[in-house]
Write an enzyme that holds these catalytic residues in place. Structure first.
Site, PDB file in Angstrom:
ATOM      1  N   LYS A   1      -2.757   0.943  15.480  1.00 20.47           N
ATOM      2  CA  LYS A   1      -1.578   0.123  15.176  1.00 20.47           C
ATOM      3  C   LYS A   1      -0.828   0.693  13.970  1.00 20.47           C
ATOM      4  O   LYS A   1      -1.464   1.179  13.039  1.00 20.47           O
ATOM      5  CB  LYS A   1      -2.060  -1.300  14.855  1.00 20.47           C
TER       6      LYS A   1
ATOM      7  N   LYS B   1     -11.200  -6.271   8.755  1.00 21.40           N
ATOM      8  CA  LYS B   1     -10.952  -6.205   7.304  1.00 21.40           C
ATOM      9  C   LYS B   1     -12.250  -6.181   6.522  1.00 21.40           C
ATOM     10  O   LYS B   1     -12.319  -5.592   5.441  1.00 21.40           O
ATOM     11  CB  LYS B   1     -10.056  -7.358   6.859  1.00 21.40           C
TER      12      LYS B   1
ATOM     13  N   LYS C   1       1.220  -1.443   7.628  1.00 16.60           N
ATOM     14  CA  LYS C   1       2.010  -1.278   6.413  1.00 16.60           C
ATOM     15  C   LYS C   1       1.185  -0.785   5.238  1.00 16.60           C
ATOM     16  O   LYS C   1       1.730  -0.386   4.224  1.00 16.60           O
ATOM     17  CB  LYS C   1       2.767  -2.557   6.076  1.00 16.60           C
TER      18      LYS C   1
HETATM   19  P1  TYM Z   1       1.406  -9.165   8.981  1.00 18.25           P
HETATM   20  O1  TYM Z   1       1.939  -9.243   7.607  1.00 18.25           O
HETATM   21  O2  TYM Z   1       0.247  -8.277   9.230  1.00 18.25           O
HETATM   22  O3  TYM Z   1       2.541  -8.725   9.976  1.00 18.25           O
HETATM   23  C1  TYM Z   1       3.791  -9.413  10.034  1.00 18.25           C
HETATM   24  C2  TYM Z   1       4.290  -9.502  11.447  1.00 18.25           C
HETATM   25  O4  TYM Z   1       4.474  -8.191  11.999  1.00 18.25           O
HETATM   26  C3  TYM Z   1       3.728  -8.062  13.203  1.00 18.25           C
HETATM   27  N1  TYM Z   1       3.217  -6.691  13.254  1.00 18.25           N
HETATM   28  C4  TYM Z   1       3.463  -5.853  14.255  1.00 18.25           C
HETATM   29  N2  TYM Z   1       4.142  -5.988  15.401  1.00 18.25           N
HETATM   30  C5  TYM Z   1       4.215  -4.920  16.215  1.00 18.25           C
HETATM   31  N3  TYM Z   1       3.632  -3.729  15.933  1.00 18.25           N
HETATM   32  C6  TYM Z   1       2.930  -3.543  14.797  1.00 18.25           C
HETATM   33  N4  TYM Z   1       2.367  -2.382  14.519  1.00 18.25           N
HETATM   34  C7  TYM Z   1       2.818  -4.639  13.895  1.00 18.25           C
HETATM   35  N5  TYM Z   1       2.213  -4.810  12.693  1.00 18.25           N
HETATM   36  C8  TYM Z   1       2.462  -6.068  12.325  1.00 18.25           C
HETATM   37  C9  TYM Z   1       2.602  -9.078  13.089  1.00 18.25           C
HETATM   38  O5  TYM Z   1       2.103  -9.442  14.354  1.00 18.25           O
HETATM   39  C10 TYM Z   1       3.307 -10.205  12.391  1.00 18.25           C
HETATM   40  O6  TYM Z   1       4.048 -10.977  13.308  1.00 18.25           O
HETATM   41  N6  TYM Z   1      -1.209 -13.338   9.379  1.00 18.25           N
HETATM   42  C11 TYM Z   1       0.130 -12.808   9.442  1.00 18.25           C
HETATM   43  C12 TYM Z   1       1.090 -13.467   8.472  1.00 18.25           C
HETATM   44  C13 TYM Z   1       1.136 -14.950   8.596  1.00 18.25           C
HETATM   45  C14 TYM Z   1       1.760 -15.690   9.630  1.00 18.25           C
HETATM   46  C15 TYM Z   1       1.527 -17.058   9.313  1.00 18.25           C
HETATM   47  C16 TYM Z   1       2.473 -15.325  10.769  1.00 18.25           C
HETATM   48  C17 TYM Z   1       0.581 -15.830   7.723  1.00 18.25           C
HETATM   49  N7  TYM Z   1       0.799 -17.099   8.167  1.00 18.25           N
HETATM   50  C18 TYM Z   1       2.007 -18.096  10.143  1.00 18.25           C
HETATM   51  C19 TYM Z   1       2.951 -16.365  11.590  1.00 18.25           C
HETATM   52  C20 TYM Z   1       2.704 -17.720  11.265  1.00 18.25           C
HETATM   53  C21 TYM Z   1       0.054 -11.334   9.111  1.00 18.25           C
HETATM   54  O7  TYM Z   1      -0.850 -10.860   8.459  1.00 18.25           O
HETATM   55  O8  TYM Z   1       1.103 -10.618   9.529  1.00 18.25           O
END
Ligand code: TYM
Length: 333
Positions: A197, A115, A200
């Site tokens: 990957k 990032k 979003k």
């Molecule tokens: P974030 O918002 O990037 O993504 C949310 C969830 O989706 C999963 N994910 C994917 N899984 C498979 N293939 C992909 N291309 C893909 N892109 C995203 C991510 O692994 C995630 O599970 N830091 C976290 C949010 C967060 C969080 C937490 C998660 C904040 N605090 C505490 C668990 C526990 C994040 O940015 O996810």
């Protein structure tokens, strides 16, 4: 554990659109977690502030993501569903956890490095401190299991290190959490570049599919999805495009990869891509329909979110109180 119940917790940042990557890597697994667990799912809106947001759009996106949680089938009576920013204990615990995290550890995080490259004009403190907030999110509820995609594994490891470091000094305060990552769905790749990957916030809208996208648009994106040379539908290392589509197909239909390979044997990529598109459209249809109803009922969303935040706080405040006491802060009488 909380009141003898196993605790599950996860969250998604409300940026861009919720993709089928988020669905397959996270939300879909949340829906299959055993009913006797305490499940807690929040909108990680504070995390999203680490990137510049347009306030009006951000508010709409966050509410839309919340409606998508409900539309996916998460039940606000069975799970605690809330906005992170409604529960101030997240940042209260984060401050304490900051003092148990070394700068070197935070700097080593791959997502921080990625990032920082992507947002070179805005490498703010929040970006580096992000994993500590995530650790606080998790530790606040004595979480046992964190269902996420594989990209979050390193953050989970840091969370475990912080918890163990605190426990070593103050006794068994925190549950040390485990990640829950499925095999095929752990990482869904971009439809335009099967080596990247699915993200979003990708600038190329053909790279991802949103969980509430209309059927025509989904079909169009799968038809133009980048595939590999050859014409056999088989999962292999030198066929990243087809392997990704097989994973998506398998996750959306419940069929195994091996069965899917048999089903499309000798039928070519065109037929296969069409079938993957149709499987995605069908699987997501109820979610899209529910979403359209929910998003127009702002009063209901506000009420459910308030209830979720209140229930979350009733657990979270106890953890903060306990941690602050352990640290020697004078309690307010
Ligand atoms: P974030 O918002 O990037 O993504 C949310 C969830 O989706 C999963 N994910 C994917 N899984 C498979 N293939 C992909 N291309 C893909 N892109 C995203 C991510 O692994 C995630 O599970 N830091 C976290 C949010 C967060 C969080 C937490 C998660 C904040 N605090 C505490 C668990 C526990 C994040 O940015 O996810």
């Amino acid at each position: 554990m909380y009141n003898n119940q196993k605790v599950l917790l996860s969250g998604i940042q409300p940026t861009g659109v919720m993709t089928i990557g988020n669905y397959i890597g996270a939300v879909k697994n949340w829906l299959t977690m055993p009913d006797d667990c305490l499940s807690i799912y929040f909108i990680a809106d504070l995390h999203a502030l680490t990137i510049k947001q347009d306030p009006t759009l951000f508010r709409q996106t966050a509410l839309s993501f919340y409606a998508q949680y409900l539309a996916a089938g998460l039940d606000p009576k069975k799970s605690i569903l809330y906005f992170q920013s409604h529960v101030p204990e997240h940042t209260q615990l984060q401050w304490a956890m900051n003092c148990f995290t070394y700068i070197g550890e935070a700097q080593r995080m791959t997502q921080f490095k990625d990032k920082s490259l992507k947002h070179a004009d805005n490498i703010n403190m929040g970006l580096m401190d992000y994993p500590v907030l995530m650790a606080a999110d998790i530790l606040l509820y004595n979480t046992d299991l964190v269902p996420v995609g594989v990209d979050q594994k390193q953050h989970l490891e840091l969370t475990r290190d912080i918890a163990l470091r605190f426990n070593n000094r103050f006794g068994d305060v925190f549950t040390v959490p485990e990640p829950y990552i499925t095999k095929n769905g752990a990482k869904i790749f971009s439809l335009s570049d099967p080596l990247a990957k699915m993200s979003k916030s990708d600038v190329d809208p053909n790279a991802y599919v949103s969980v509430i996208e209309d059927a025509d648009s989904i079909m169009r994106k799968f038809k133009r999805a980048v595939t590999d040379s050859g014409n056999e539908v088989v999962a292999s290392e030198n066929k990243p495009g087809i392997t990704n589509l097989l994973n998506i197909y398998s996750e959306m239909t419940g069929k195994s990869i091996a069965d899917a390979e048999l089903e499309f044997e000798g039928r070519g990529y065109g037929v296969f891509k069409q079938a993957v598109g149709e499987a995605v459209v069908e699987k997501l249809r109820p979610m899209r329909e529910n979403y359209n109803k929910l998003i127009s009922d702002k009063a209901y969303l506000a009420e459910v979110a308030k209830d979720g935040a209140e229930r979350a706080r009733s657990i979270a405040f106890k953890t903060v109180r306990k941690v602050y006491k352990k640290l020697g802060l004078v309690p307010m009488s």
